[in-house]
Every structure is written in structure tokens, then in C-alpha cells.
Design an enzyme around this catalytic site. Structure first.
Site, PDB file in Angstrom:
ATOM      1  CB  SER A  58      42.435  65.503  48.680  1.00 14.61           C
ATOM      2  OG  SER A  58      42.250  66.642  49.517  1.00 14.61           O
ATOM      3  CE1 TYR A  81      47.821  65.599  49.637  1.00 10.81           C
ATOM      4  CE2 TYR A  81      45.803  66.885  49.827  1.00 10.81           C
ATOM      5  CZ  TYR A  81      46.490  65.706  50.022  1.00 10.81           C
ATOM      6  OH  TYR A  81      45.861  64.623  50.599  1.00 10.81           O
TER       7      TYR A  81
END
Length: 246
Positions: A141, A155
Site C-alpha cells: 500500500s 494498516y
């Protein structure tokens, strides 16, 4: 587009979004494709049917990537059905967006189980089946490099771990002709993407291209890394983020 004919791929979390687009892209290039899904059997069946309707072979396996047994069983089911495994795409992910003070122990445990332990165990199970030209591709990501809003701590941490896993596995598996790479998408237009116009506009402003990616654009990068043309690319991170981290 037959670069992957006679190759078999397993895409975790392949029933929707980026994972489904990856499954389709690999199948379009000739690969047999297995996907895992957690709960949405209907969505997984739709992806499988689309691939089969185009003349490909596909399989859906129910597997929660937080469950170590399910992860390894999905690899075994792929090998049993198609006779081998050449490409592993670690795509399944848990996304928890919350301020630090509001993160529960349950959310932390599940995120780390799916996003960190899951890819490691999948690679461990897949590695014995991969031969010369084998591929392990993990979806990271952009927020591992640049977390522009509060709430990404968990995250971002989990996705940052994929950099270390990718580099270490590239060194370990390189002598066997297996490449290991990381694709880090930026904001992508999936059913999990934000819809608030103000928030979308703010995210777009952080990219150089001023827009979200389509799942197919991310899948195209993954598909390239799976082909023979990328045989000298390993231990690398490809930021498919529209310039978000530029």
C-alpha cells in the site's frame, strides 16, 4: 497475450476489487487461476465463471487468511486441482482505519494475522511447489510510505512489513530462479473506496495524476511481474500509486 500459458496462479482475496482484477488479468494471459475468498461465495463464483466463459480454468477456495490452516490448505487445493503452482499473489488484506486510541486488540490481532502472517505462511506453503521462473507477488500500500491522514497506524505498519518480507524472500529464493516483488497501489476505485466527495477530492490532490486508479491498472502491473519479461526484477517495490509517493 499467452505469456502465462501452462502456468498456475493463486490469488488470495480474489473475489472482488484488485484481487478479482488480478485473477482476470492472469487468466487473460493464459494462466490457470485459483482464488480465495472469505465470505462472499457468490462474488467468487462470478469471477470463476467469467474466467471459464473465456475458455480458462479457475477455482474458488473458501479460506480466511487469518487462519493458518486455511492459508496452507488453499495452496494445497490449488496444487491438487491444477497439478502445480507457479505464481502466488498475496492480495488478501484486512483494513482497519481508526485513531490509535480506538484500536481494539481484536482489530490489531486480525490485521496482523491477515496482512503479515497470512502472506508469510502462504509463501512458506507455496515455495516448495515453485520452480524456476516462479513468482511471489504481494500487494502492499502507498500508506506504508506516506500516511497523510490520521488513523492509518495499524494498516500502515502491517503493509510496511511486506517490504522486509519481499526483500528477504527475494534473497532466499533467488538461487532457485524464483522472483519476489511488492506492488504498492495508491488510491484505487473499488467498492471499499471512500465515496464522500470532499474526501475523494482531498485524496486525488495527493496524487500527481489527480485521480484514483482502476483495479485493472494495478492488475496490469502484477501481470507484468508474473511474465517472463520480468524475470530479472526481484526484491523490488513497484509504486503503482499515480505519483502519491513522488
Amino acid at each position: 497475450m499467452n505469456e502465462l500459458t501452462s502456468r498456475t496462479a493463486l490469488v488470495t482475496g480474489g473475489s472482488r476489487g484488485i484481487g478479482a482484477a488480478i485473477a482476470r488479468a492472469l487468466a487473460e494471459r493464459g494462466a490457470d487461476v485459483a482464488i480465495t475468498y472469505h465470505t462472499n461465495a457468490e462474488a467468487a463464483a462470478k469471477v470463476v465463471d467469467e474466467i471459464k466463459d473465456r475458455g480458462g480454468r479457475a477455482l474458488a477456495v473458501q479460506a480466511d487468511s487469518a487462519d493458518p490452516v486455511a492459508v496452507t490448505s488453499a495452496v494445497a487445493a490449488t496444487v491438487e486441482t491444477f497439478g502445480g503452482l507457479d505464481i502466488l499473489v498475496n492480495n488478501a488484506a484486512a483494513f482497519e482505519f481508526a485513531p490509535l486510541a480506538e484500536l481494539s486488540a481484536e482489530a490489531v490481532n486480525r490485521t496482523l494475522a491477515v496482512n503479515v502472517r497470512g502472506p508469510l505462511l502462504a509463501a512458506q506453503a507455496a515455495a516448495p511447489h515453485l520452480g524456476e521462473g516462479g513468482r511471489i507477488i504481494t500487494i502492499g500500500s502507498n500508506v506504508a510510505d506516506r500516511a497523510v491522514f490520521p488513523g492509518f497506524a495499524l494498516y500502515s505498519m502491517s503493509k510496511s512489513a511486506m517490504t522486509g518480507l519481499t526483500k528477504a524472500l527475494a534473497r532466499e529464493l533467488g538461487p532457485r530462479g524464483i522472483t519476489v516483488n511488492l506492488v504498492s497501489p495508491g488510491p484505487t476505485q473499488t467498492d471499499a473506496a471512500p465515496t464522500d466527495p470532499g474526501f475523494v477530492e482531498a485524496i486525488n490532490a495527493f496524487t500527481a495524476l489527480g485521480r484514483f486508479a482502476t483495479p485493472a491498472e494495478i492488475a496490469a502491473v502484477v501481470a507484468f511481474l508474473a511474465t517472463p519479461a520480468a524475470q530479472y526484477v526481484t526484491g523490488s517495490t513497484v509504486n503503482a500509486d499515480g505519483g502519491f509517493t513522488a
